[in-house]
Design an enzyme around this catalytic site. Structure first.
Site, PDB file in Angstrom:
ATOM      1  CG  HIS A  64      -1.863   1.227   1.150  1.00 35.07           C
ATOM      2  ND1 HIS A  64      -3.212   1.078   0.745  1.00 35.07           N
ATOM      3  CD2 HIS A  64      -1.663   2.455   1.698  1.00 35.07           C
ATOM      4  CE1 HIS A  64      -3.669   2.577   0.696  1.00 35.07           C
ATOM      5  NE2 HIS A  64      -2.632   3.309   1.424  1.00 35.07           N
ATOM      6  CB  CYS A  65       2.175   3.297  -2.493  1.00 35.68           C
ATOM      7  SG  CYS A  65       3.331   4.516  -2.925  1.00 35.68           S
ATOM      8  N   PRO A  66       1.241   5.270   0.370  1.00 37.96           N
ATOM      9  CG  PRO A  66       2.434   5.864   2.264  1.00 37.96           C
ATOM     10  CD  PRO A  66       2.377   4.526   1.302  1.00 37.96           C
TER      11      PRO A  66
ATOM     12  CG  ASN B  16      -5.276   2.953  -5.116  1.00 42.60           C
ATOM     13  OD1 ASN B  16      -5.884   2.288  -4.378  1.00 42.60           O
ATOM     14  ND2 ASN B  16      -5.463   3.021  -6.395  1.00 42.60           N
TER      15      ASN B  16
END
Lengths: 158, 336
Positions: free
Chosen positions: B167-169, B173
């Site tokens: 999960h890439c902040p 997304n």
């Protein structure tokens, strides 16, 4: 056959859902989309093995065609990348084209083979590509001969 | 007062449980926390605006007009990839409907047999063989499914995602099967853009100092309007460069081995399991081609923007149970 339906309309009006069978994914060849061709016991009295296997094998072939990594998919990928993927706003991907073919095939199978036997196939895309759901219907007129669960019949009122 | 009943069919994405936010009729799908994504956008657009405003005029005149043109193209590509990664469905697996969940429960009970009271039931695991390697499929208690191989549950978005990477902040997304290639292209092109801006920044300073003498160039800095921003640019680019190049290098390594970040962190195919990755083609070129040039998977969970193209006669023939669109019809009563 105890129950006979002539088309999908008749199925809808005069049948009640008795049970659902789920054909699981076959992961033996990796993560590509394939379904098991094992014949579920609940369908033994309803449909011939060969017809069922034919349906599942054709679906597997369709999915293999959609996910095939070859010349055409490279071309599509490179062309899309060169246009910053904007080309997908106007063009349909190969996968989407095959999904439409699959939807048409399932519709055809339902009308010709499965509905007359009181069965209905749900497109796997509606179930997250995890299972092929086959709904088993019983004629409302006939006495309860199904092994269906009462918890499932609530779904008709959805 | 007359009451008007308006029946509206719920779209697939409106019924989707999980902590996602949707826009534009389901075309845009993101996680709930978007603050860092806005920061990413601000940094990229801000840095590039400074570059275009203060450096490009000098470079276009003294070197070549092709320099800003290429920078603009690269910038647009970076933004396109960022938006594509952030807004697309990463490959969310929809949760099992009640019948499917019951069916799986019955299968589990049949497999485990009866458990004496007081004893913990065995963990729900299904073993599958993939390319002669046994892979354990875990059961997801939230989504009530056995997760397909390489899928994982993201606790931030509360969804199971197929081929879950992380999960890439920064993009707001998850990165999964459907948007991994856009994420990789984003990191790659952003690295190139950062290197490009950094390099031409230095070229600009060098050329100015050659024109005016190095000491006087430095003396200009405290008060001179354009130069202050150049140092901000240099600083931002320097730090961004190292992190982006590092990240791109890491993902290039993962792609060549056909692994996900999730698998790498868990050490699924390293250490004593090295060389046993069943998904790898054992060929770097084939692995890269599969990940970057593979088929573009459709979004299962969210409504596609091309959905209205569906053939009306085809859909009408299906009985209600088969199409989930008609499953949940909500009636909105309006009093006039």
């Amino acid at each position: 056959m105890a129950t006979e339906f002539h088309n999908l309309q008749e199925l809808r009006h005069s049948a009640s859902l008795a049970n659902k069978v789920f054909i699981q994914r076959d992961y033996s060849e990796g993560t590509t989309c394939r379904f098991q061709t094992k014949f579920p016991s609940e369908l033994e009295s309803r449909i011939e093995l060969t017809l069922f296997e034919e349906t599942v094998k054709t679906l597997n072939n369709f999915y293999a065609e959609a996910e095939k990594i070859g010349g055409q998919s490279y071309l599509e990928g490179c062309l899309a990348c060169a246009t910053a993927y904007l080309i997908f706003l106007c063009m349909e991907t190969r996968y989407e084209k095959v999904l439409k073919k699959i939807a048409k095939y399932i519709q055809e199978q339902n009308e010709k083979i499965y509905a007359p036997r009181g069965l209905l196939i749900t497109d796997p895309i509606e179930r997250g590509m995890r299972v092929i759901e086959i709904s088993i219907y019983e004629d409302r007129g006939s006495s309860g001969s199904s092994s269906g669960s009462s918890s499932v019949s609530g779904s008709t009122a959805r | 007062m007359s009451a008007v009943m308006i029946t509206r069919k719920l779209r697939k994405w409106e019924k989707l449980p999980g902590k996602n936010t949707f826009c534009c009729d389901g075309r845009v799908m993101m996680a709930r926390q978007k603050g860092i994504f806005y920061l990413t956008l601000f940094l990229i657009i801000g840095t590039c605006s400074l570059f275009f405003a203060f450096e490009c005029p000098y470079l276009a005149v003294h070197l070549s007009p092709a320099i800003p043109v290429f920078a603009v193209l690269l910038f647009l590509f970076v933004i396109a990839m960022l938006l594509r990664t952030s807004f697309s469905d990463p490959g969310v697996l929809p949760r099992a409907l009640p019948e499917e969940a019951n069916f799986i429960e019955m299968e589990i009970e049949a497999a485990n047999g009866s458990v004496p009271s007081g004893q913990r039931p065995p963990p729900r695991i299904r073993n599958v063989q993939i390319n002669n390697q046994i892979v354990k499929l875990k059961y997801c208690y939230t989504c009530k499914i056995f997760r397909p191989p390489r899928a994982s549950h993201c606790s931030i978005c509360d969804n199971c995602v197929d081929r879950f990477d992380h999960h890439c902040p920064w993009v707001g997304n998850c990165v999964g099967k459907r948007n991994y290639r856009y994420f990789y292209l984003f990191t790659l092109t952003l690295s190139l853009l950062t290197i490009y801006i950094f390099a031409f920044n230095i070229v600009h300073v060098v050329m100015r100092s050659v024109d005016q003498g190095f000491l006087s160039t430095l003396k200009e800095t405290p008060g001179t309007y354009p130069f202050k921003y150049e140092y901000i640019l240099l600083l931002v680019c320097f730090f961004t460069l190292w992190s982006m190049v590092g990240l791109t290098g890491f993902h290039t390594y993962l792609i060549s081995l056909n692994q996900t970040t999730n698998e790498d962190i868990k050490g699924s195919w390293s250490g004593k399991n090295r060389g046993q990755n069943p998904y790898s083609h054992k060929n770097i070129v084939k692995n890269c081609c599969e990940v970057l040039c593979g088929p573009t998977y459709p979004s299962i969970a969210a409504e596609k923007s091309s959905a209205p193209k569906d053939d009306p006669p085809l859909a009408a023939k299906l009985p209600p149970l088969a199409s989930p669109e008609t499953d949940a019809e909500t009636s909105i009563v309006k009093n006039q």
